[in-house]
Design a protein around this motif. Sequence first.
Motif, PDB file in Angstrom:
ATOM      1  N   THR A  53       0.763  -1.064   0.118  1.00 25.16           N
ATOM      2  CA  THR A  53      -0.124   0.224  -0.097  1.00 25.16           C
ATOM      3  C   THR A  53       1.070   1.174  -0.140  1.00 25.16           C
ATOM      4  O   THR A  53       1.694   1.285   0.885  1.00 25.16           O
ATOM      5  N   ILE A  54       0.689   2.037  -0.847  1.00 28.58           N
ATOM      6  CA  ILE A  54       1.240   3.501  -0.708  1.00 28.58           C
ATOM      7  C   ILE A  54       0.518   4.594  -1.008  1.00 28.58           C
ATOM      8  O   ILE A  54      -0.388   4.634  -1.615  1.00 28.58           O
ATOM      9  N   GLN A  55       0.950   5.369  -0.224  1.00 29.65           N
ATOM     10  CA  GLN A  55       0.185   6.905  -0.141  1.00 29.65           C
ATOM     11  C   GLN A  55       0.947   7.935  -0.904  1.00 29.65           C
ATOM     12  O   GLN A  55       1.971   7.851  -1.581  1.00 29.65           O
ATOM     13  N   PRO A  56       0.123   8.876  -1.354  1.00 28.57           N
ATOM     14  CA  PRO A  56       0.581   9.831  -2.158  1.00 28.57           C
ATOM     15  C   PRO A  56       1.874  10.361  -1.894  1.00 28.57           C
ATOM     16  O   PRO A  56       2.962  10.911  -2.541  1.00 28.57           O
ATOM     17  N   ASN A  57       2.033  10.534  -0.398  1.00 28.25           N
ATOM     18  CA  ASN A  57       3.443  11.376   0.293  1.00 28.25           C
ATOM     19  C   ASN A  57       4.488  10.349   0.068  1.00 28.25           C
ATOM     20  O   ASN A  57       5.480  10.598   0.760  1.00 28.25           O
ATOM     21  N   GLY A  58       4.323   9.031  -0.289  1.00 32.15           N
ATOM     22  CA  GLY A  58       5.416   8.036  -0.122  1.00 32.15           C
ATOM     23  C   GLY A  58       5.668   7.251   0.738  1.00 32.15           C
ATOM     24  O   GLY A  58       6.506   6.073   0.641  1.00 32.15           O
ATOM     25  N   ALA A  59       4.656   7.321   1.721  1.00 26.32           N
ATOM     26  CA  ALA A  59       4.974   6.438   2.811  1.00 26.32           C
ATOM     27  C   ALA A  59       4.231   4.893   2.207  1.00 26.32           C
ATOM     28  O   ALA A  59       3.057   4.900   1.847  1.00 26.32           O
ATOM     29  N   GLY A  60       4.974   3.912   2.572  1.00 27.14           N
ATOM     30  CA  GLY A  60       4.385   2.617   2.259  1.00 27.14           C
ATOM     31  C   GLY A  60       4.530   1.679   3.044  1.00 27.14           C
ATOM     32  O   GLY A  60       5.322   1.593   4.122  1.00 27.14           O
ATOM     33  N   VAL A  61       3.750   0.605   3.097  1.00 23.15           N
ATOM     34  CA  VAL A  61       3.557  -0.627   3.993  1.00 23.15           C
ATOM     35  C   VAL A  61       3.612  -1.733   3.037  1.00 23.15           C
ATOM     36  O   VAL A  61       2.680  -2.035   1.927  1.00 23.15           O
ATOM     37  N   PHE A  62       4.656  -2.655   3.195  1.00 23.22           N
ATOM     38  CA  PHE A  62       4.787  -3.922   2.656  1.00 23.22           C
ATOM     39  C   PHE A  62       4.328  -5.161   3.456  1.00 23.22           C
ATOM     40  O   PHE A  62       4.780  -5.005   4.466  1.00 23.22           O
ATOM     41  N   GLU A  63       3.523  -6.164   3.136  1.00 20.90           N
ATOM     42  CA  GLU A  63       3.228  -7.370   3.878  1.00 20.90           C
ATOM     43  C   GLU A  63       3.397  -8.450   3.016  1.00 20.90           C
ATOM     44  O   GLU A  63       2.846  -8.863   2.101  1.00 20.90           O
ATOM     45  N   GLY A  64       4.488  -9.112   3.539  1.00 18.65           N
ATOM     46  CA  GLY A  64       4.862 -10.284   2.837  1.00 18.65           C
ATOM     47  C   GLY A  64       4.183 -11.542   3.385  1.00 18.65           C
ATOM     48  O   GLY A  64       4.147 -11.630   4.705  1.00 18.65           O
ATOM     49  N   LYS A  65       3.588 -12.487   2.701  1.00 24.04           N
ATOM     50  CA  LYS A  65       2.688 -13.456   3.031  1.00 24.04           C
ATOM     51  C   LYS A  65       3.265 -14.756   2.671  1.00 24.04           C
ATOM     52  O   LYS A  65       3.165 -15.459   3.774  1.00 24.04           O
ATOM     53  N   ARG A  66       3.656 -14.859   1.411  1.00 24.36           N
ATOM     54  CA  ARG A  66       4.157 -16.279   1.094  1.00 24.36           C
ATOM     55  C   ARG A  66       5.222 -16.129   0.054  1.00 24.36           C
ATOM     56  O   ARG A  66       4.916 -15.415  -1.021  1.00 24.36           O
ATOM     57  N   PHE A  67       6.307 -17.059   0.012  1.00 29.71           N
ATOM     58  CA  PHE A  67       7.473 -16.940  -1.219  1.00 29.71           C
ATOM     59  C   PHE A  67       7.923 -15.586  -1.086  1.00 29.71           C
ATOM     60  O   PHE A  67       8.339 -15.287  -2.560  1.00 29.71           O
ATOM     61  N   THR A  68       8.104 -14.668  -0.257  1.00 26.06           N
ATOM     62  CA  THR A  68       8.721 -13.310  -0.325  1.00 26.06           C
ATOM     63  C   THR A  68       9.900 -13.604   0.489  1.00 26.06           C
ATOM     64  O   THR A  68      10.023 -14.461   1.387  1.00 26.06           O
ATOM     65  N   LYS A  69      10.888 -12.615   0.367  1.00 33.27           N
ATOM     66  CA  LYS A  69      12.108 -12.445   1.108  1.00 33.27           C
ATOM     67  C   LYS A  69      11.698 -12.194   2.524  1.00 33.27           C
ATOM     68  O   LYS A  69      12.390 -12.975   3.366  1.00 33.27           O
ATOM     69  N   VAL A  70      11.112 -11.367   2.747  1.00 33.80           N
ATOM     70  CA  VAL A  70      10.388 -11.207   4.200  1.00 33.80           C
ATOM     71  C   VAL A  70       9.022 -11.567   4.736  1.00 33.80           C
ATOM     72  O   VAL A  70       8.178 -11.294   3.502  1.00 33.80           O
TER      73      VAL A  70
END
Length: 165
Positions: A53-70
């Motif tokens: 999820t990315i906001q217009p101001n550049g703040a982002g949240v990544f949520e790795g669920k499966r088969f991701t590095k994190v």
Amino acid sequence: MKMIALAMVPMLGGCVMAVGNTTNQTAPVAIERETITYETSPCFGTCPVYRVTIQPNGAGVFEGKRFTKVSGIRTFRASPDQYRAFAAKLQPYRPQSERLVQPGQPGCENAPTDMPSVDVRWTELSGGSQHLSFYYGCRMREQAMNEALRSAPNELPIEQFIEAN
């Protein structure tokens, strides 16, 4: 009345016309005033499953669920240019409200059942939203849409979260 109209001019400066969308309609879209959520689904294999999820101001949240590095939630910061590049890559396929490109829908009658999909949601600060659900197994004539949706996350600084070891 003239003062109200003049006061609205700066607010319209962030709008662009959505010319290439799939509904063949044009609508003003304020790409600087919305949050975009991009979420992948599982496949029969090791496809990375995550939500960003990315906001217009550049703040982002990544949520790795499966088969991701994190796995789990990580925050990140994107530059204004990265946010705009991500939004611009998705923009041509943004529906007026909702578009589902899934098995059984027109243009996706005989799709294989082991492919991933992507869900993109645009949530405007004003409260409006649009939703695109695209199944990669659909054999559509528009290969450009498939490629744009797959490559859009490359515009954001999240590669270090996705790439598997």
